[in-house]
Design a protein around this motif. Structure first.
Motif, short mmCIF file in Angstrom:
data_model
loop_
_atom_site.label_atom_id
_atom_site.label_comp_id
_atom_site.label_asym_id
_atom_site.label_seq_id
_atom_site.Cartn_x
_atom_site.Cartn_y
_atom_site.Cartn_z
N THR A 62 9.52 -0.91 -2.76
CA THR A 62 10.01 -1.43 -4.03
C THR A 62 9.70 -2.91 -4.12
O THR A 62 9.49 -3.58 -3.10
N GLN A 84 0.78 -1.25 0.00
CA GLN A 84 0.00 0.00 0.00
C GLN A 84 0.80 1.29 0.00
O GLN A 84 0.22 2.36 -0.10
N ILE A 130 2.24 -7.23 1.81
CA ILE A 130 0.87 -7.76 1.92
C ILE A 130 -0.10 -6.73 1.36
O ILE A 130 0.20 -5.53 1.38
C1 FAD Z 1 4.79 1.71 8.76
C2 FAD Z 1 4.97 0.56 7.80
C3 FAD Z 1 3.89 0.07 7.17
C4 FAD Z 1 4.04 -0.97 6.32
N1 FAD Z 1 2.95 -1.34 5.68
C5 FAD Z 1 3.06 -2.24 4.75
C6 FAD Z 1 1.93 -2.55 4.01
O1 FAD Z 1 0.87 -2.00 4.23
N2 FAD Z 1 2.03 -3.47 3.06
C7 FAD Z 1 3.20 -4.06 2.81
O2 FAD Z 1 3.24 -4.86 1.92
N3 FAD Z 1 4.29 -3.82 3.52
C8 FAD Z 1 4.26 -2.91 4.49
N4 FAD Z 1 5.36 -2.62 5.19
C9 FAD Z 1 6.58 -3.46 5.07
C10 FAD Z 1 7.39 -3.19 3.85
O3 FAD Z 1 6.82 -3.85 2.74
C11 FAD Z 1 8.77 -3.79 4.05
O4 FAD Z 1 9.39 -3.07 5.10
C12 FAD Z 1 9.60 -3.72 2.79
O5 FAD Z 1 10.81 -4.45 3.01
C13 FAD Z 1 9.93 -2.30 2.44
O6 FAD Z 1 10.47 -2.25 1.14
P1 FAD Z 1 11.40 -1.05 0.66
O7 FAD Z 1 11.46 -1.18 -0.80
O8 FAD Z 1 10.96 0.23 1.23
O9 FAD Z 1 12.78 -1.55 1.23
P2 FAD Z 1 13.81 -0.88 2.19
O10 FAD Z 1 13.12 -0.31 3.38
O11 FAD Z 1 14.73 -0.01 1.43
O12 FAD Z 1 14.60 -2.18 2.59
C14 FAD Z 1 13.98 -3.16 3.38
C15 FAD Z 1 14.95 -4.30 3.55
O13 FAD Z 1 14.96 -5.08 2.35
C16 FAD Z 1 16.25 -5.11 1.80
N5 FAD Z 1 16.09 -4.90 0.38
C17 FAD Z 1 15.56 -3.82 -0.25
N6 FAD Z 1 15.58 -4.00 -1.58
C18 FAD Z 1 16.09 -5.22 -1.78
C19 FAD Z 1 16.37 -5.99 -2.94
N7 FAD Z 1 16.13 -5.53 -4.17
N8 FAD Z 1 16.88 -7.22 -2.79
C20 FAD Z 1 17.16 -7.72 -1.57
N9 FAD Z 1 16.95 -7.04 -0.43
C21 FAD Z 1 16.42 -5.80 -0.54
C22 FAD Z 1 17.05 -4.01 2.45
O14 FAD Z 1 18.41 -4.35 2.57
C23 FAD Z 1 16.40 -3.90 3.82
O15 FAD Z 1 16.95 -4.81 4.73
C24 FAD Z 1 5.29 -1.58 6.08
C25 FAD Z 1 6.40 -1.08 6.71
C26 FAD Z 1 6.24 -0.01 7.56
C27 FAD Z 1 7.43 0.54 8.22
#
Ligand code: FAD
Length: 422
Positions: free
Chosen positions: A72, A67, A82
């Protein structure tokens, strides 16, 4: 070695910021959308907002779109995501068909469910970049229509609430999620794709989506606005930044309202501990409770009662999950393939006048999750002992993957990263 890119949705603060950064920010392109065969090929650091724009142009969407706009595809696959289509398609990693991974030992490997690197294909979810970085992914898409018709149904009794969610999961609806506003006020929201709509609502500026759930029984959004309905107000967490005040919204402007802005402000707040200091001056002992917990549906009412009793955060986001492919196993985030799970998302600070040990409520939540056969996402704070942690997240399989793909531990260890915040 750490991943270098400008956005993040991680909610744990690092204690150690040394080490190199691998700049991967250019891996952010959609390579191909094939709406006939229903797949998209995309680079790992592509935010879902860009991916969904590219697919919607072809009347398709990734089967599960987290959401928040800046999440990414690589982050969601390695860090677990999710959404309201998870009752049918599982978690985002379950809809990946193939990926190229840059491993800790410097190889770029194409991993599929059946080739020689299938162990990495199934082991990458929940590894948080500690085995390798997904550079390119091929993922399943599903057909879309122009609009989504939403129905919000209120149910007072919690046990009945989870029964009705299960019934909805068995129906032909396209999306199911829910919101709990109080101990006797639960809503199920179902969504169905439609070709035309009598009206469409706009929750990207002055109107607030989560409030509409209590006010309307039927609503219509464009498919794009449906995917991002929670982003403008970060579910409801924009209230902590006073962004639900109409004057603040006007001053901020439509473009800046959204999770990307709030995440920056929250990180700045964490860094300087502004809210913590203000609370201490006012005589409060705050604890941050930001968690997403998956609980088998049969135990969901028990977990909800525990949350009301011991944590007291509302609203709570509810989302059912079922395995997409019941024969697939993702060993680092093990869920029972024949069980319907309910994701509980609750994100706030809890204040008390008495001091408590660090992680007082978070530890209770972890304990209850274990008691009820659930599993916890690792994107925010965790307090498990090393022994407890590895009981939940499959140490033998993780160690074998680590030895094979990152033998020199260039990418850190999952426990160190997710619990010790290193
Ligand atoms: C407040 C909050 C609400 C959230 N709500 C949702 C939600 O509603 N739905 C949902 O699906 N998820 C939710 N999330 C979780 C979110 O999907 C995960 O935290 C996800 O890992 C974030 O992805 P990012 O691309 O921002 O990665 P980052 O925050 O940049 O990285 C997350 C982790 O993944 C690793 N990583 C990033 N990219 C890659 C890659 N290409 N290959 C391997 N490792 C990698 C990084 O090293 C790091 O450890 C929520 C998180 C927060 C904090």
């Amino acid at each position: 070695m750490r991943l270098g890119k400008s956005t993040s949705n991680l909610f744990r603060q690092r204690t150690d910021s040394t080490g190199g950064r691998l700049d991967v920010s250019d891996f952010n392109n959609v390579i191909e959308v094939n709406s006939e065969q229903q797949w998209a090929e995309v680079e790992g650091m592509t935010p879902y907002v860009a991916l969904s724009e590219a697919t919607l142009a072809e009347n398709a969407m990734p089967a599960v779109v987290p959401q928040l706009k800046s999440i990414t595809i690589g982050g969601a696959v390695s860090g677990v995501g999710i959404e309201s289509s998870s009752f049918r398609y599982g978690l985002p990693h379950e809809t990946v068909l193939e990926m190229d991974v840059l491993t800790g030992d410097g190889r770029v490997l194409t991993c599929t469910p059946s080739n020689e690197f299938s162990d990495l294909f199934f082991g990458l979810p929940n590894s948080y970049g500690t085995l390798g970085y997904a550079l390119r992914l091929k993922t399943k898409t599903i057909p879309t229509r122009s609009f989504v018709e939403l129905k919000h149904q209120r149910i007072d009794n919690p046990s009945r609430y989870f029964e009705v969610i299960t019934e909805r999961c068995d129906s032909d609806i396209d999306f199911v999620d829910g919101s709990v506003f109080a101990i006797d006020e639960h809503y199920i929201t179902t969504g169905r794709f439609v070709d035309s709509a009598p009206f469409t609502s706009d929750y990207t500026y002055l109107n607030i989506y989560y409030r509409s759930i209590r006010e309307k029984s039927t609503d219509y959004l464009s498919a794009y606005d449906y995917l991002w309905r929670w982003d403008t107000d970060w579910f409801w967490c924009s209230k902590n930044l006073h962004m639900q005040n109409p004057v603040a919204r006007i001053l901020m402007g439509r473009k800046r309202l959204g999770s990307i802005t709030y995440a920056k402000v929250m990180r700045w707040n964490f860094k300087w501990n502004i809210t913590g200091t203000l609370n201490r001056i006012a005589g409060y002992y705050p604890e941050t409770v930001i968690q997403d917990i998956d609980i088998p549906v049969d135990n969901a009412a028990t977990f909800l009662a525990f949350l009301h009793r011991e944590v007291g955060i509302t609203p709570i986001w509810i989302c059912p999950i079922r395995a997409y492919n019941r024969s697939a196993r993702y060993p680092i985030y093990p869920m029972h393939p024949d069980t319907t799970y309910i994701n509980f998302g609750f994100w706030d600070g809890v204040k008390s006048r008495e001091p408590h040990p660090p992680g007082y409520r978070n530890k209770k939540i972890e304990h209850m999750t274990t008691e009820l056969g659930g599993i916890k996402s690792l994107y925010s704070d965790s307090y498990y002992s090393e022994e407890q942690f590895w009981r939940h997240y499959n140490e033998p399989v993780y160690r074998a993957l680590k030895a094979k793909y990152d033998p020199d531990n260039r990418l850190n260890d999952l426990y160190n990263k997710c619990v010790m915040k290193q």
